[in-house]
Design a protein around this motif. Structure first.
Motif, short mmCIF file in Angstrom:
data_model
loop_
_atom_site.label_atom_id
_atom_site.label_comp_id
_atom_site.label_asym_id
_atom_site.label_seq_id
_atom_site.Cartn_x
_atom_site.Cartn_y
_atom_site.Cartn_z
N MET A 119 0.83 -1.20 0.00
CA MET A 119 0.00 0.00 0.00
C MET A 119 0.86 1.26 0.00
N ALA A 120 1.90 1.28 0.84
CA ALA A 120 2.77 2.46 0.91
C ALA A 120 3.55 2.65 -0.39
N PHE A 121 4.01 1.56 -0.97
CA PHE A 121 4.74 1.62 -2.25
C PHE A 121 3.86 2.22 -3.34
N HIS A 122 2.65 1.72 -3.45
CA HIS A 122 1.69 2.16 -4.46
C HIS A 122 1.31 3.63 -4.24
N ALA A 123 0.95 3.96 -3.00
CA ALA A 123 0.49 5.31 -2.68
C ALA A 123 1.61 6.35 -2.83
N THR A 124 2.81 6.01 -2.38
CA THR A 124 3.92 6.95 -2.45
C THR A 124 4.26 7.30 -3.89
N SER A 125 4.27 6.30 -4.75
CA SER A 125 4.59 6.56 -6.16
C SER A 125 3.58 7.50 -6.79
N LEU A 126 2.28 7.24 -6.56
CA LEU A 126 1.25 8.10 -7.14
C LEU A 126 1.26 9.49 -6.51
N TRP A 127 1.51 9.54 -5.22
CA TRP A 127 1.55 10.83 -4.52
C TRP A 127 2.67 11.72 -5.06
N LEU A 128 3.85 11.16 -5.20
CA LEU A 128 4.98 11.93 -5.72
C LEU A 128 4.74 12.37 -7.16
N ALA A 129 4.08 11.49 -7.95
CA ALA A 129 3.85 11.81 -9.36
C ALA A 129 2.70 12.79 -9.56
N SER A 130 1.85 12.96 -8.56
CA SER A 130 0.69 13.85 -8.72
C SER A 130 0.81 15.15 -7.95
N GLN A 131 1.73 15.23 -6.98
CA GLN A 131 1.86 16.44 -6.17
C GLN A 131 3.26 17.04 -6.18
N VAL A 132 4.26 16.22 -6.38
CA VAL A 132 5.65 16.70 -6.25
C VAL A 132 6.31 16.84 -7.61
N PHE A 133 6.48 15.72 -8.34
CA PHE A 133 7.10 15.75 -9.67
C PHE A 133 6.00 15.49 -10.69
N VAL A 134 5.37 16.54 -11.17
CA VAL A 134 4.16 16.41 -11.97
C VAL A 134 4.46 16.73 -13.43
N VAL A 135 4.09 15.80 -14.31
CA VAL A 135 4.28 15.98 -15.74
C VAL A 135 2.97 16.48 -16.36
N ALA A 136 3.05 17.58 -17.08
CA ALA A 136 1.90 18.11 -17.81
C ALA A 136 2.02 17.67 -19.27
N GLY A 137 1.07 16.87 -19.73
CA GLY A 137 1.10 16.39 -21.09
C GLY A 137 0.61 17.43 -22.08
N PRO A 138 0.97 17.29 -23.38
CA PRO A 138 0.51 18.25 -24.40
C PRO A 138 -1.02 18.29 -24.46
N GLY A 139 -1.55 19.49 -24.44
CA GLY A 139 -3.00 19.64 -24.51
C GLY A 139 -3.71 19.44 -23.19
N GLN A 140 -2.99 19.01 -22.17
CA GLN A 140 -3.60 18.82 -20.86
C GLN A 140 -3.60 20.14 -20.08
N ARG A 141 -4.62 20.30 -19.28
CA ARG A 141 -4.66 21.47 -18.40
C ARG A 141 -3.58 21.32 -17.33
N PRO A 142 -2.72 22.32 -17.16
CA PRO A 142 -1.67 22.21 -16.14
C PRO A 142 -2.30 22.03 -14.76
N PRO A 143 -1.62 21.31 -13.89
CA PRO A 143 -2.16 21.14 -12.53
C PRO A 143 -2.20 22.47 -11.79
N ASP A 144 -3.04 22.54 -10.81
CA ASP A 144 -3.14 23.77 -10.01
C ASP A 144 -1.88 24.00 -9.19
N MET A 145 -1.32 22.89 -8.68
CA MET A 145 -0.13 23.00 -7.83
C MET A 145 0.79 21.82 -8.07
N ALA A 146 2.08 22.10 -8.01
CA ALA A 146 3.09 21.04 -8.12
C ALA A 146 4.40 21.61 -7.60
N VAL A 147 5.12 20.81 -6.85
CA VAL A 147 6.42 21.28 -6.37
C VAL A 147 7.33 21.54 -7.56
N LEU A 148 7.38 20.58 -8.51
CA LEU A 148 8.10 20.76 -9.76
C LEU A 148 7.19 20.36 -10.92
#
Length: 311
Positions: free
Chosen positions: A228-257
């Motif tokens: 559970m921690a492995f799964h959650a940590t990966s998604l958490w880091l990818a959605s809040q900390v190191f966030v990739v904005a794809g072409p045509g996607q709305r940029p996230p409201d917040m991201a550390v990077l």
């Protein structure tokens, strides 16, 4: 190896029935949860900020996913006649240790993904979308991810892995739970109505490898806390900390990077498909992690005494 985790399924549901029921329980629970969220939306209309935003995020996650837990609890309590904790949620001091192991592996996975994407020229730093609200959201969003991910882990690495492992053996349990987990992301009832992922053989392979790794963590630790921690940590880091904005996607409201992938493709990796879980570099990374987890699992199976069989 001592298979107390698998043997906890004293009266297990047939594995194929468990696979089908897992889809129905998840879909029904989400629909009920969405209905329960309507009063909350009317009570707090519009966009919130600060601590209230963090509280509403956590509350929304609880309300939306609680019905799934309740439906599965009813099945295990009244049909299988066993405690819900036997699915891999036994609490104790070791649960914290397993959680830390899973957190570290999740952070290592994201670090490896960043390194491989950068090395292949498919990662650039766009900037930062830091907002003071992240002070509240980062820890709360991690708790939210744990709740969201817990139900997937309980269904696939808990219930299905146990059911198939108890009836057909551990290798079959790993194979069935991993195949079901991968297919769930493309052909589950809700995915057919509102698809979240586009099928691609590399993504499907990565989902299977991801599930195999989570299953090995579960069997080695005799519980779901590390997975559970492995799964959650990966998604958490990818959605809040190191966030990739794809072409045509709305940029996230917040991201550390905020990052971009200039060579985005299903083979190289692209955020539009499924974030850090796409691309052949991720396939290589997951294969290495699976081999490491398998080596640990086998080493423990050689040193641990077999489970005593009552006379």
């Amino acid at each position: 190896m001592n298979h107390d985790f698998v043997n906890a399924a004293t009266r297990s549901t047939h594995p194929l029935v468990a696979v089908l029921l897992a889809q129905l329980i998840y879909a029904a629970g989400v629909v009920i949860g969405m209905a329960l969220l309507l009063p909350l939306g009317m009570l707090f209309p519009g966009r919130q900020s600060g601590p209230l935003l963090a509280i509403l995020l956590l509350l929304t996650t609880v309300i939306q996913h609680a019905p799934i837990f309740v439906l599965l609890w009813l099945w295990t309590r009244f049909y299988e006649k066993r405690p819900f904790a036997s699915l891999g949620l036994t609490w104790g001091r070791d649960a914290w240790r397993q959680h830390l192991i899973g957190f570290g592996l999740g952070a290592a996975f994201i670090a490896g993904w960043l390194v491989l994407q950068y090395a292949t020229g498919n990662l650039r730093v766009v900037g930062s979308l830091w907002d003071s609200a992240l002070i509240y959201l980062l820890p709360v969003s991690y708790l939210s991810r744990i709740m969201m991910i817990a139900i997937e882990e309980i269904l696939y690495r808990g219930w299905i892995l146990q059911s198939a492992g108890a009836r057909w053996g551990v290798p079959a349990g790993i194979a069935l739970s991993s195949a079901a987990f991968a297919l769930f992301h493309f052909f589950g009832p809700l995915m057919l109505i509102a698809p979240l992922h586009t099928f691609h053989w590399v993504l499907a392979t990565n989902l299977v490898l991801w599930s195999v790794l989570a299953a090995l963590l579960t069997l080695t630790g005799r519980g779901l806390w590390a997975a559970m921690a492995f799964h959650a940590t990966s998604l958490w880091l990818a959605s809040q900390v190191f966030v990739v904005a794809g072409p045509g996607q709305r940029p996230p409201d917040m991201a550390v990077l905020l990052l971009s992938q200039p060579k985005a493709s299903p083979l190289a990796g692209e955020a539009a498909l499924a974030g850090p879980f796409t691309g052949l570099p991720t396939t290589l990374l997951l294969a290495v992690l699976c081999m490491g987890a398998l080596a640990v699992y086998r080493r423990r199976s050689r040193v641990e005494p077999p489970t005593a069989v009552p006379a």
